[in-house]
Design a protein around this motif. Structure first.
Motif, short mmCIF file in Angstrom:
data_model
loop_
_atom_site.label_atom_id
_atom_site.label_comp_id
_atom_site.label_asym_id
_atom_site.label_seq_id
_atom_site.Cartn_x
_atom_site.Cartn_y
_atom_site.Cartn_z
N PRO A 178 8.05 -3.64 5.52
CA PRO A 178 8.30 -2.87 4.17
C PRO A 178 8.02 -1.40 4.19
O PRO A 178 6.98 -1.07 4.70
N GLY A 179 8.91 -0.60 3.63
CA GLY A 179 8.96 0.78 3.61
C GLY A 179 9.47 1.48 4.72
O GLY A 179 9.55 2.70 4.86
N GLU A 180 9.63 0.63 5.82
CA GLU A 180 10.13 1.21 7.04
C GLU A 180 11.50 2.23 6.97
O GLU A 180 11.67 3.31 7.73
N GLU A 181 12.46 1.48 6.27
CA GLU A 181 13.60 2.17 6.09
C GLU A 181 13.83 3.95 5.54
O GLU A 181 14.38 4.58 6.06
N PHE A 182 12.78 3.89 4.87
CA PHE A 182 12.30 5.38 4.40
C PHE A 182 11.77 6.07 5.54
O PHE A 182 12.26 7.37 5.66
N ARG A 214 5.45 12.25 6.15
CA ARG A 214 5.52 12.92 4.79
C ARG A 214 5.91 11.61 3.82
O ARG A 214 5.74 11.59 2.74
N ALA A 215 6.97 10.94 4.16
CA ALA A 215 7.80 9.92 3.67
C ALA A 215 6.68 8.69 3.43
O ALA A 215 6.46 8.22 2.34
N VAL A 216 5.80 8.42 4.59
CA VAL A 216 5.10 7.30 4.36
C VAL A 216 3.76 7.87 3.24
O VAL A 216 3.21 6.86 2.51
N GLU A 217 3.44 9.28 3.43
CA GLU A 217 2.32 9.63 2.37
C GLU A 217 2.91 9.14 0.97
O GLU A 217 2.05 8.58 -0.14
N PRO A 222 1.86 7.79 -3.73
CA PRO A 222 2.93 8.63 -4.26
C PRO A 222 2.29 9.89 -5.39
O PRO A 222 1.30 9.63 -6.05
N SER A 223 2.88 11.00 -5.08
CA SER A 223 2.31 12.13 -6.01
C SER A 223 2.50 12.15 -7.51
O SER A 223 2.31 12.80 -8.27
N ASP A 224 3.86 11.26 -7.66
CA ASP A 224 4.29 11.33 -9.06
C ASP A 224 3.64 10.34 -9.90
O ASP A 224 4.29 10.01 -10.97
N GLY A 225 2.73 9.46 -9.40
CA GLY A 225 2.12 8.72 -10.26
C GLY A 225 2.83 7.43 -10.38
O GLY A 225 2.29 6.46 -10.99
N SER A 226 3.65 7.14 -9.53
CA SER A 226 4.36 5.81 -9.71
C SER A 226 3.58 5.16 -8.76
O SER A 226 2.82 4.93 -7.83
N TRP A 227 4.13 3.62 -8.86
CA TRP A 227 3.36 2.44 -8.17
C TRP A 227 3.92 2.54 -6.68
O TRP A 227 5.22 2.80 -6.35
N PRO A 228 2.96 2.56 -5.70
CA PRO A 228 3.19 2.70 -4.26
C PRO A 228 4.03 1.58 -3.86
O PRO A 228 3.98 0.33 -4.31
N ARG A 229 4.87 1.89 -2.94
CA ARG A 229 5.86 0.84 -2.30
C ARG A 229 5.31 0.05 -1.03
O ARG A 229 5.71 -1.00 -0.85
N ILE A 230 4.21 0.64 -0.76
CA ILE A 230 3.42 -0.12 0.37
C ILE A 230 2.07 -0.37 -0.22
O ILE A 230 1.35 0.78 -0.33
N ALA A 231 1.49 -1.33 -0.24
CA ALA A 231 -0.01 -1.64 -0.76
C ALA A 231 -0.65 -2.77 -0.36
O ALA A 231 0.26 -3.84 0.53
N PRO A 232 -1.98 -3.08 -0.20
CA PRO A 232 -2.52 -4.11 0.44
C PRO A 232 -2.29 -5.34 -0.25
O PRO A 232 -2.40 -6.58 0.51
N ASN A 233 -1.91 -5.42 -1.60
CA ASN A 233 -1.55 -6.49 -2.11
C ASN A 233 -0.67 -6.22 -3.62
O ASN A 233 -0.62 -5.11 -3.69
N THR A 234 -0.40 -7.31 -4.12
CA THR A 234 0.43 -7.07 -5.31
C THR A 234 -0.13 -6.41 -6.36
O THR A 234 0.72 -5.63 -7.42
N PHE A 235 -1.59 -6.29 -6.60
CA PHE A 235 -2.37 -6.11 -7.84
C PHE A 235 -2.78 -4.44 -7.58
O PHE A 235 -3.34 -4.09 -8.28
#
Length: 254
Positions: A178-182, A214-217, A222-235
């Motif tokens: 997950p997220g590796e393509e970025f 920088r992409a992984v950070e 995310p600095s824009d307040g959006s939900w992260p694409r990489i997280a430890p769980n769904t919640f």
């Protein structure tokens, strides 16, 4: 002779219509005549099926494990991860779910159903946690008086582990993490731009890794307040998770 014949598991048997009993038309090797053919063939077929299933599963696992280790041995990050495992006596436990995890002591779990290439990337990530923990560089929630500092350090550790896992998979085929393509896009574009500008291969690779980090950070925090694409769980995000870990350790309710 009245009745009918049927091929059961490669052995031709026939049924006598007068006494409704099964008899073997062509006796199989080892037949002792003392066990009803129907039961004997059924038990043997079941036993063979179970054995073939177990042997097949074991063979597939060994093939996957060999590929997993070969992929790790083929990259600097993978080789370092294997050395960390050996240096600290980490036991690998193969499970049916999740991806990979480190228990904080001496065990790393790996999902035996996952693609070997993806799993190698997760293993690199987890061995980064092992190295940080065993060297004392990873902060301990109980011994960390400052919540924000603890969270920042742990999220930074997650970012670095993710970078190492992604970097170890550069050029590898198969399904991505997950997220590796970025990471791959950022790494490739920055590297190619540096090469076009006249940088040598080492400098260009460094530019690619920096852009990938920088992409992984942004993927994790995310600095824009959006939900992260990489997280430890769904919640939870990693930031939320480590806030919870610290507050539980210090018995803080919020």
């Amino acid at each position: 002779m009245r009745g009918f014949m049927v091929d059961v598991g490669g052995v031709v048997v026939w049924r006598n219509a007068r006494d409704d009993r099964w008899r073997d038309r062509v006796r199989s090797p080892g037949y002792d005549g003392g066990v009803p053919l129907r039961s004997r063939i059924g038990n043997r077929a079941f036993t063979i099926a179970v054995q073939r299933g177990l042997i097949g599963d074991s063979y597939r696992f060994q093939v996957k494990r060999a590929r997993f280790l070969a992929l790790l041995a083929g990259t600097p990050e993978g080789r370092h991860a294997l050395q960390v495992r050996d240096d600290h006596g980490i036991t690998l436990s193969w499970v049916d779910g999740g991806a990979a995890s480190y228990d904080g002591e001496s065990r790393c779990t790996l999902n035996l159903n996952m693609d070997a290439g993806r799993l190698a990337g997760y293993f690199v990530h987890e061995m980064h946690h092992v190295e940080r923990k065993k060297s004392g560089a990873s902060p301990d929630a109980d011994a960390s008086p400052d919540e924000k500092q603890y969270v920042d350090r742990m999220v930074g550790e997650e970012i670095e582990g993710t970078v190492l896992g992604f970097q170890s998979r550069i050029g590898q085929p198969g399904p991505l993490m997950p997220g590796e393509e970025f990471y791959r896009i950022a790494h490739r574009d920055a590297r190619d731009q540096a090469l076009r500008a006249g940088a040598d291969a080492t400098a260009a690779e460094g530019a690619g890794r920096a852009a990938g980090r920088r992409a992984v950070e942004q993927l994790i925090r995310p600095s824009d307040g959006s939900w992260p694409r990489i997280a430890p769980n769904t919640f939870e995000s990693y930031e939320m998770y480590y806030h919870r870990v610290w507050r539980k350790s210090h018995q803080v309710r919020r």
